[in-house]
Motif scaffolding. Structure first.
Motif, short mmCIF file in Angstrom:
data_model
loop_
_atom_site.label_atom_id
_atom_site.label_comp_id
_atom_site.label_asym_id
_atom_site.label_seq_id
_atom_site.Cartn_x
_atom_site.Cartn_y
_atom_site.Cartn_z
N LEU A 180 84.23 16.48 48.16
CA LEU A 180 83.63 17.81 48.10
C LEU A 180 84.63 18.74 47.43
O LEU A 180 85.72 18.97 47.95
CB LEU A 180 83.29 18.30 49.51
N TYR A 181 84.25 19.29 46.29
CA TYR A 181 85.16 20.15 45.52
C TYR A 181 85.26 21.55 46.10
O TYR A 181 86.30 22.20 45.99
CB TYR A 181 84.68 20.24 44.07
N GLY A 182 84.18 22.06 46.65
CA GLY A 182 84.19 23.41 47.20
C GLY A 182 82.95 23.66 48.02
O GLY A 182 81.90 23.05 47.80
N GLU A 198 73.34 20.81 51.09
CA GLU A 198 72.26 19.99 50.54
C GLU A 198 72.83 18.79 49.78
O GLU A 198 72.34 17.65 49.91
CB GLU A 198 71.39 20.84 49.63
N ASN A 199 73.86 19.02 48.98
CA ASN A 199 74.42 17.94 48.16
C ASN A 199 75.15 16.90 49.01
O ASN A 199 75.07 15.70 48.73
CB ASN A 199 75.37 18.52 47.11
N VAL A 200 75.85 17.35 50.06
CA VAL A 200 76.51 16.39 50.94
C VAL A 200 75.47 15.57 51.70
O VAL A 200 75.61 14.35 51.87
CB VAL A 200 77.48 17.10 51.91
N ARG A 201 74.41 16.22 52.15
CA ARG A 201 73.34 15.50 52.86
C ARG A 201 72.74 14.42 51.96
O ARG A 201 72.54 13.27 52.39
CB ARG A 201 72.26 16.47 53.31
N GLU A 215 81.04 14.47 44.47
CA GLU A 215 80.85 13.18 43.81
C GLU A 215 80.90 12.13 44.92
O GLU A 215 81.57 12.33 45.94
CB GLU A 215 81.93 12.91 42.76
N HIS A 216 80.19 11.05 44.74
CA HIS A 216 80.17 10.04 45.80
C HIS A 216 79.95 8.66 45.20
O HIS A 216 79.36 8.52 44.12
CB HIS A 216 79.08 10.35 46.84
#
Length: 416
Positions: A216-218, A225-228, A201-202
């Motif tokens: 970052l949950y895990g 990809e999601n962090v990028r 979530e951000h």
């Protein structure tokens, strides 16, 4: 069944066995004697396999009731793994193995929590994923599971507890919980559902001063990809500084740990080192194409439930001086497991390597001490909620860092 256990015996040994069996048909006493002679001549690698095969043959021939070959094979593998003394070694049936793989790739049927077993044997909820049945039922991190469907959980293993909580989609599980600071237990009923485990979530915490936040949950499937994407979206909103929250992140896939770390660690720099029993030491390097893939002030939030892959990331950031760590000492899991799938869809995991952080430090059993240690006033405070002192200190720290922080990684830290 016999093929699963005995199939690995050398072909020459198998030929001798066939000859012996034909020679002594109907003479069980002589058959056993010949087996002993054959076993004594097998090489040391094959001998233990022969012993297992022989025990299986005796059970199938002489046990008072018909034996289930699949159960014998399952029990043999479980026994071998238990003998290793490895807390992370577990055997899974085909159905259980599929469930574990689904979890690692961010989808499973359950209630939406991560549970850990403490050294005292208590089952403590580590993470409650948002927008899940558990979150809707009011379950919170640090709640202790006392019973599942009126069955006390004392003495159970972690996998047994997980199996009790999981179940068919749409079914209801009843949990009795103990919550820190409350004297009376809490009873909740939760309807199981397909859980899309969120990686991230951000949001912007301070638009004016450009403070972004990613939790970052895990390190499950698509984490990199999601962090990028989160970084790109925050950059578009004017992010100048970032707080990266790894509290209650118990780890995940090694490949995702390297991928996420590579979004921050410059090219040509190490992220971790793996040490195997019978393989050369392996260094895993950043996949970044730039000397400054992030290049902004960075603070990483950690606590006692920050473990494994999260410690790989945190160790790299600290050792390479790419940011600052705020919170409490991490869990201290400096070993790596590998998953193996067997021919029938069942599988197991076991520890296959020890690892060191980017700077060459072992953190197993000791954890990583953050640059700034700060406790929250209550263990019931969730990340981002009012009273989250760790987040408040992280904001202060990231605002005090120079604008060109997140630098060149030329001066590694002196220790964990």
């Amino acid at each position: 069944m016999r093929g699963r256990i005995a199939g690995r015996i050398a072909a020459s040994a198998a030929a001798v066995v066939c000859l012996a069996a034909g020679y002594v048909a109907g003479a069980s006493g002589l058959f056993l004697t010949l087996n002993e002679i054959i076993a004594s001549k097998l090489n040391t690698e094959a001998a233990p396999v022969w012993k297992i095969a022989r025990a299986e043959r005796l059970i199938e021939r002489h046990f008072v009731d018909p034996a289930d070959g699949s159960k014998l094979a399952d029990a043999a593998i479980e026994g071998m793994l238990q003998s290793l003394g490895d807390d992370y070694a577990n055997y899974y049936t085909a159905e259980e193995f599929r469930e574990r793989m689904s979890h690692l790739h961010s989808e499973l049927v359950g209630i939406g929590v991560v549970v850990e077993k403490t050294a005292e044997g208590a089952f403590v909820i580590q993470t409650v994923y948002p927008d899940t049945p558990a979150a809707s039922a009011g379950i919170r991190p640090h709640d202790r599971i006392v019973s599942v469907d009126d069955r006390p959980v004392g003495g159970l293993g972690l996998e047994e507890l997980v199996d009790l909580v999981r179940g068919p989609k749409g079914s209801v599980v009843r949990l009795r919980l103990e919550r820190p600071g409350q004297t009376e237990p809490i009873d909740v009923s939760v309807r199981r559902a397909v859980i899309q485990v969120p990686n991230t979530e951000h949001r912007m915490l301070d638009q004016e001063r450009g403070v972004g936040y990613i939790r970052l949950y895990g390190f499950t499937g698509h984490a990199t990809e999601n962090v990028r994407k989160a970084i790109e979206e925050l950059n578009a909103l004017g992010m100048k500084r970032l707080i990266f929250d790894l509290r209650y992140n118990g780890g995940g896939l090694l490949d995702e740990a390297i991928g996420v770390s590579s979004l921050f660690v410059p090219k040509g720099k190490p992220i971790m080192h793996l040490e195997y029993r019978n393989r050369p030491r392996q260094t895993l390097w950043s996949r970044a194409e730039s000397d400054r893939p992030f290049g902004k002030p960075l603070v990483v939030l950690v606590n006692g439930s920050t473990a494994s892959a999260s410690e790989v990331f945190s160790g790299a950031i600290r050792d390479l001086k790419l940011g600052r760590l705020v919170g409490t000492k991490t869990f201290g899991k400096g070993i790596s497991q590998t998953w193996y799938e067997l021919g029938d869809g069942s599988g197991f995991q076991m520890t296959t390597a020890r690892y060191q952080t980017a700077g060459g430090f072992s953190i197993h059993g000791t954890g990583i001490v953050p640059d700034v240690t700060v406790e929250n006033d209550s263990p019931n405070v969730l990340p981002g909620e009012p009273g989250d002192r760790q987040l408040e200190v992280a904001i202060r720290e990231v605002l005090n860092m120079p604008a060109d922080a997140g630098g060149s990684a030329d001066n590694p830290a002196s220790g964990p």
